[in-house]
Design an enzyme around this catalytic site. Structure first.
Site, PDB file in Angstrom:
ATOM      1  N   LYS A  11       0.811  -1.224   0.000  1.00 15.37           N
ATOM      2  CA  LYS A  11       0.000   0.000   0.000  1.00 15.37           C
ATOM      3  C   LYS A  11       0.848   1.280   0.000  1.00 15.37           C
ATOM      4  CE  LYS A  11      -4.000  -2.126   2.290  1.00 15.37           C
ATOM      5  NZ  LYS A  11      -5.016  -1.961   3.366  1.00 15.37           N
ATOM      6  N   TYR A  51     -12.400  -1.862  -3.830  1.00 16.10           N
ATOM      7  CA  TYR A  51     -12.888  -2.039  -2.457  1.00 16.10           C
ATOM      8  C   TYR A  51     -14.406  -1.903  -2.358  1.00 16.10           C
ATOM      9  CZ  TYR A  51      -8.296  -2.128  -0.109  1.00 16.10           C
ATOM     10  OH  TYR A  51      -7.051  -2.479   0.359  1.00 16.10           O
ATOM     11  N   PHE A  59     -15.473   3.999   6.833  1.00 17.19           N
ATOM     12  CA  PHE A  59     -14.114   4.381   6.445  1.00 17.19           C
ATOM     13  C   PHE A  59     -13.866   4.272   4.948  1.00 17.19           C
ATOM     14  CE2 PHE A  59     -14.048  -0.087   7.858  1.00 17.19           C
ATOM     15  CZ  PHE A  59     -13.545  -0.721   6.721  1.00 17.19           C
ATOM     16  N   ARG A  87      -1.685 -14.301   4.744  1.00 19.70           N
ATOM     17  CA  ARG A  87      -2.373 -13.622   5.852  1.00 19.70           C
ATOM     18  C   ARG A  87      -1.574 -13.731   7.153  1.00 19.70           C
ATOM     19  NH1 ARG A  87      -7.115 -11.792   4.530  1.00 19.70           N
ATOM     20  NH2 ARG A  87      -8.120 -11.899   6.555  1.00 19.70           N
ATOM     21  N   THR A  93      -5.175  -7.119  10.778  1.00 21.43           N
ATOM     22  CA  THR A  93      -5.476  -5.863  10.072  1.00 21.43           C
ATOM     23  C   THR A  93      -5.019  -4.650  10.872  1.00 21.43           C
ATOM     24  OG1 THR A  93      -7.402  -6.911   9.087  1.00 21.43           O
ATOM     25  CG2 THR A  93      -7.360  -4.509   9.039  1.00 21.43           C
ATOM     26  N   ARG A 104       2.660  -6.216   9.377  1.00 22.21           N
ATOM     27  CA  ARG A 104       1.919  -5.100   9.982  1.00 22.21           C
ATOM     28  C   ARG A 104       2.483  -4.715  11.341  1.00 22.21           C
ATOM     29  NH1 ARG A 104      -3.618  -7.502   7.572  1.00 22.21           N
ATOM     30  NH2 ARG A 104      -3.864  -6.148   5.762  1.00 22.21           N
ATOM     31  N   ASN A 114      -2.085   0.346   6.702  1.00 24.09           N
ATOM     32  CA  ASN A 114      -1.540  -0.888   7.276  1.00 24.09           C
ATOM     33  C   ASN A 114      -0.663  -1.671   6.297  1.00 24.09           C
ATOM     34  OD1 ASN A 114      -3.592  -1.818   5.654  1.00 24.09           O
ATOM     35  ND2 ASN A 114      -4.541  -3.123   7.201  1.00 24.09           N
ATOM     36  N   HIS A 117      -2.323  -5.416   1.681  1.00 19.33           N
ATOM     37  CA  HIS A 117      -3.626  -6.054   1.547  1.00 19.33           C
ATOM     38  C   HIS A 117      -3.379  -7.468   1.041  1.00 19.33           C
ATOM     39  CE1 HIS A 117      -7.657  -7.055   0.132  1.00 19.33           C
ATOM     40  NE2 HIS A 117      -7.061  -7.497  -0.954  1.00 19.33           N
ATOM     41  N   GLU A 128      -9.836 -10.530  -7.454  1.00 15.77           N
ATOM     42  CA  GLU A 128      -8.835  -9.465  -7.293  1.00 15.77           C
ATOM     43  C   GLU A 128      -7.681  -9.612  -8.291  1.00 15.77           C
ATOM     44  OE1 GLU A 128      -9.877  -8.717  -2.574  1.00 15.77           O
ATOM     45  OE2 GLU A 128      -7.905  -9.510  -3.084  1.00 15.77           O
TER      46      GLU A 128
HETATM   47  P1  PCG Z   1      -7.537  -4.503   3.611  1.00 13.36           P
HETATM   48  O1  PCG Z   1      -6.880  -3.802   2.489  1.00 13.36           O
HETATM   49  O2  PCG Z   1      -7.119  -5.902   3.892  1.00 13.36           O
HETATM   50  O3  PCG Z   1      -9.119  -4.478   3.372  1.00 13.36           O
HETATM   51  C1  PCG Z   1      -9.942  -3.405   3.726  1.00 13.36           C
HETATM   52  C2  PCG Z   1      -9.191  -2.336   4.425  1.00 13.36           C
HETATM   53  O4  PCG Z   1      -9.972  -1.400   5.106  1.00 13.36           O
HETATM   54  C3  PCG Z   1      -8.325  -2.937   5.497  1.00 13.36           C
HETATM   55  O5  PCG Z   1      -7.267  -3.652   4.934  1.00 13.36           O
HETATM   56  C4  PCG Z   1      -7.939  -1.726   6.313  1.00 13.36           C
HETATM   57  O6  PCG Z   1      -6.754  -1.109   5.866  1.00 13.36           O
HETATM   58  C5  PCG Z   1      -9.102  -0.788   6.038  1.00 13.36           C
HETATM   59  N1  PCG Z   1      -9.796  -0.503   7.283  1.00 13.36           N
HETATM   60  C6  PCG Z   1     -10.384  -1.381   8.125  1.00 13.36           C
HETATM   61  N2  PCG Z   1     -10.886  -0.730   9.187  1.00 13.36           N
HETATM   62  C7  PCG Z   1     -10.602   0.585   9.000  1.00 13.36           C
HETATM   63  C8  PCG Z   1     -10.852   1.771   9.760  1.00 13.36           C
HETATM   64  O7  PCG Z   1     -11.448   1.724  10.823  1.00 13.36           O
HETATM   65  N3  PCG Z   1     -10.402   2.936   9.222  1.00 13.36           N
HETATM   66  C9  PCG Z   1      -9.740   3.002   8.035  1.00 13.36           C
HETATM   67  N4  PCG Z   1      -9.327   4.178   7.546  1.00 13.36           N
HETATM   68  N5  PCG Z   1      -9.490   1.905   7.308  1.00 13.36           N
HETATM   69  C10 PCG Z   1      -9.909   0.719   7.791  1.00 13.36           C
END
Ligand code: PCG
Length: 140
Positions: A11, A51, A59, A87, A93, A104, A114, A117, A128
């Site tokens: 990312k 997404y 979010f 994973r 996450t 992470r 983070n 993905h 994907e």
């Molecule tokens: P990913 O890319 O695996 O899939 C969906 C993404 O949403 C997840 O990783 C996180 O980076 C993002 N995400 C999940 N919860 C939150 C949140 O509370 N705030 C924000 N900004 N992003 C989130």
């Protein structure tokens, strides 16, 4: 078990900090092989399409802005149990919950920024991968 493929994104927070190589090394050290790779800068609309399952989440807008804020590296990783292994190497996450040694835990800045993905299931991996790569670009 047969070889499996999963989809991975490095990312914007990670590409900006020049962490692409360090992250790929973690995948390779875990036995995953990079069979496709491209660095691209998504538009917000392209990030939104990718997404779209999260469209109703609070979010979503912030997520799409972030994913379009700098280049990403989209990759296909191949290996035994690639989805689960990817994973495991990524960690939870939210970096606050991620186990020591995971990507992470080491690199992520927040739950949104983070660093990586990874697909969560074979069906999503197939969707994907097809969003970013043609069959000709997958070189096992
Ligand atoms: P990913 O890319 O695996 O899939 C969906 C993404 O949403 C997840 O990783 C996180 O980076 C993002 N995400 C999940 N919860 C939150 C949140 O509370 N705030 C924000 N900004 N992003 C989130």
């Amino acid at each position: 078990m047969a070889l499996e493929r999963t989809f991975s994104i490095i990312k914007p927070d990670a590409t900006k900090r020049n962490l692409t190589g360090a992250i790929v090394k973690k995948f390779e050290d875990a036995g995953l092989r990079v069979v496709a790779s491209k660095r691209i800068h998504l538009s917000k609309a392209q990030a939104g399409e990718f997404y779209k399952v999260h469209a109703e989440r609070p979010f979503y807008d912030e997520l799409c802005e972030f994913m379009a804020s700098a280049p990403i590296v989209a990759q296909v990783l191949e290996g035994e149990n690639a989805i689960a292994k990817n994973r495991e190497v990524m960690g939870a996450t939210n970096p606050a919950d991620a186990e020591a040694g995971t990507i992470r835990a080491e690199f992520a800045e927040s739950v949104g920024e983070n660093s990586v993905h990874g697909s969560d299931a074979p069906e999503t991996a197939a969707i994907e991968i097809a969003y970013f790569f043609s069959g000709l670009e997958l070189v096992g």
